[in-house]
Design an enzyme around this catalytic site. Structure first.
Site, mmCIF file in Angstrom:
data_model
loop_
_atom_site.group_PDB
_atom_site.id
_atom_site.type_symbol
_atom_site.label_atom_id
_atom_site.label_comp_id
_atom_site.label_asym_id
_atom_site.label_seq_id
_atom_site.Cartn_x
_atom_site.Cartn_y
_atom_site.Cartn_z
ATOM 1 N N ASP A 1 -11.330 2.426 3.865
ATOM 2 C CA ASP A 1 -11.734 1.343 3.767
ATOM 3 C C ASP A 1 -13.290 1.044 3.535
ATOM 4 O O ASP A 1 -13.662 -0.049 3.367
ATOM 5 C CB ASP A 1 -11.348 0.413 4.995
ATOM 6 N N GLN B 1 -4.617 -1.488 9.371
ATOM 7 C CA GLN B 1 -4.716 -2.957 8.921
ATOM 8 C C GLN B 1 -5.463 -3.778 9.807
ATOM 9 O O GLN B 1 -4.871 -3.949 10.980
ATOM 10 C CB GLN B 1 -3.348 -3.241 8.484
ATOM 11 N N LYS C 1 0.748 -1.240 -0.165
ATOM 12 C CA LYS C 1 0.207 -0.044 -0.031
ATOM 13 C C LYS C 1 0.836 1.246 0.181
ATOM 14 O O LYS C 1 0.628 1.975 -0.840
ATOM 15 C CB LYS C 1 -0.986 0.129 1.266
HETATM 16 N N1 GUN Z 1 -7.179 -6.712 6.102
HETATM 17 C C1 GUN Z 1 -7.410 -7.604 5.104
HETATM 18 N N2 GUN Z 1 -8.182 -6.804 4.258
HETATM 19 C C2 GUN Z 1 -7.871 -5.535 4.793
HETATM 20 C C3 GUN Z 1 -8.408 -4.349 4.152
HETATM 21 O O1 GUN Z 1 -8.811 -4.113 2.868
HETATM 22 N N3 GUN Z 1 -8.518 -3.374 4.756
HETATM 23 C C4 GUN Z 1 -7.902 -3.413 6.084
HETATM 24 N N4 GUN Z 1 -7.717 -2.302 6.707
HETATM 25 N N5 GUN Z 1 -7.510 -4.494 6.809
HETATM 26 C C5 GUN Z 1 -7.476 -5.709 6.128
#
Ligand code: GUN
Length: 282
Positions: free
Chosen positions: A119, A96, A52
Site C-alpha cells: 500500500d 484494508q 483484490k
Molecule cells: N481503503 C480504501 N482504499 C484503500 C487502499 O488503497 N488500501 C487499503 N489498505 N485500504 C483502503
C-alpha cells in the site's frame, strides 16, 4: 465530447503485462503472494477485498485472505501481521482501511515490514515517496499517473488541483504530480474560494468522498477531470465525486465511475506485489 479515460481498458493492458511477468517469475521458482486482511463487516471494504483476491488469482499470483471478526484485538491483529512478515510465500501485506474504531491503525501500518508494504502507507515508504526515491507507489495515485500516461496527458507545467488531503490519496497524489513537474494545489474542507481554485485547474483530481460534489461551474473548459470517488447517489446508484453528466461536456478528458480509477488501484496493487516478489531474486 470528452475523451473517456477507461480504467477498465487501461487496467486490462497493465494486468496482461503483469500476468506475463508473473509467469516468467514462476519459472524462476517465485510465485508472488499477497495477504489481505479485513476486520469487521463493512460492505464496501468486503467488495474491495474480494476484487483484490480475485485479481490476484486471475494473474496467477498466490493469495491469502484473512477475514477477522469485529471483536479482534490490537494484539491479535499485530500477531497476524508479524506472522505474515516472516512468511516467505507472502510478498505483500495489505490491511484494508478503515479499521474498526477500537483498533490502532497507525500501529498496524507501522508493524508491516516496509519491504512488504504494497500500500506504501508505512512511514518509511511515505518518506521515500516524498524524496522521489521509492520502492512502492501508493496504488490509487499510481493508477491515476498510469492512466494519464496511457492517455498521452503530460502533467508537466500544468496546474493540477487535488481536492482532498487524505494520506491514502490526496497527499501522495500531490507528491506524484509534483514529481511529474505539475504545479500543484491541494484543497480541502477548509479551503476558501474552492470553486475559483478548481476553475483554474488544467488537471482536476476529485478525492472528496461526496457524491457529485464537483459540478460544471467548478471546471475549466478543456480540463482533464479525474474522479476518485465511489459513492451512492440519491437512487442508490454508484457514482463518483464528479457530477459526470454536467461536467463531461466541458472537459477534454474524464474518468467514469465505475470503470475509472477503481480498477487501476487494484492493478497497481498487483504491480507492487510483483515488484516485491521480484526483489527476492536479487
Ligand atoms: N481503503 C480504501 N482504499 C484503500 C487502499 O488503497 N488500501 C487499503 N489498505 N485500504 C483502503
Amino acid at each position: 465530447m470528452a475523451q473517456l479515460i477507461s480504467g477498465k481498458v487501461i487496467s486490462a493492458a497493465v494486468k496482461e503485462r503483469i500476468a506475463a511477468e508473473v509467469e516468467a517469475l514462476k519459472s524462476q521458482g517465485v510465485t508472488p503472494g499477497l495477504a489481505v486482511i479485513i476486520v469487521g463487516t463493512d460492505p464496501a471494504s468486503q467488495v474491495y477485498v474480494g476484487s483484490k483476491e480475485r485479481t490476484c488469482i486471475e494473474l496467477g499470483m498466490y493469495s491469502e485472505k484473512y477475514e477477522l471478526p469485529e471483536s479482534t484485538t490490537n494484539e491479535e491483529l499485530l500477531a497476524l501481521v508479524e506472522k505474515l512478515n516472516k512468511d516467505d510465500k507472502i510478498h505483500g501485506i495489505l490491511c484494508q482501511l478503515p479499521l474498526p474504531r477500537h483498533l490502532d491503525e497507525k500501529a498496524v501500518i507501522d508493524a508491516i515490514d516496509p519491504s512488504k508494504d504494497v500500500d506504501a502507507f508505512h512511514v518509511q515508504n511515505v518518506g521515500k515517496i516524498m524524496l522521489g526515491d521509492y520502492d512502492f507507489l501508493p496504488c490509487t495515485p499510481a493508477g491515476i499517473m498510469e492512466m494519464l500516461k496511457f492517455s498521452d496527458i503530460d502533467p508537466c507545467g500544468k496546474h493540477c488541483v487535488v481536492i482532498g488531503r487524505s494520506n491514502i490519496v490526496g497527499k501522495p497524489m500531490a507528491m506524484l504530480m509534483l514529481h511529474a513537474n505539475a504545479t500543484v494545489t491541494v484543497c480541502h474542507s477548509k479551503t476558501q474560494n474552492l470553486k475559483e481554485i478548481c476553475r483554474n485547474a488544467d488537471i482536476l483530481v476529485a478525492a472528496v468522498g461526496r457524491a457529485k460534489f464537483v459540478t460544471a461551474d467548478m471546471v475549466k473548459d478543456g480540463a482533464v477531470v479525474i474522479d476518485v470517488g465511489m459513492n451512492r447517489d440519491e437512487n442508490g446508484k454508484l457514482c463518483g465525486d464528479v457530477d459526470f453528466a454536467s461536467v463531461e461536456p466541458k472537459c477534454s478528458a474524464i474518468t467514469p465511475v465505475p470503470g475509472g480509477v477503481g480498477p487501476m488501484t487494484i492493478a497497481m496493487l498487483m504491480q507492487n506485489t510483483l515488484t516485491s516478489a521480484k526483489r527476492t531474486l536479487k
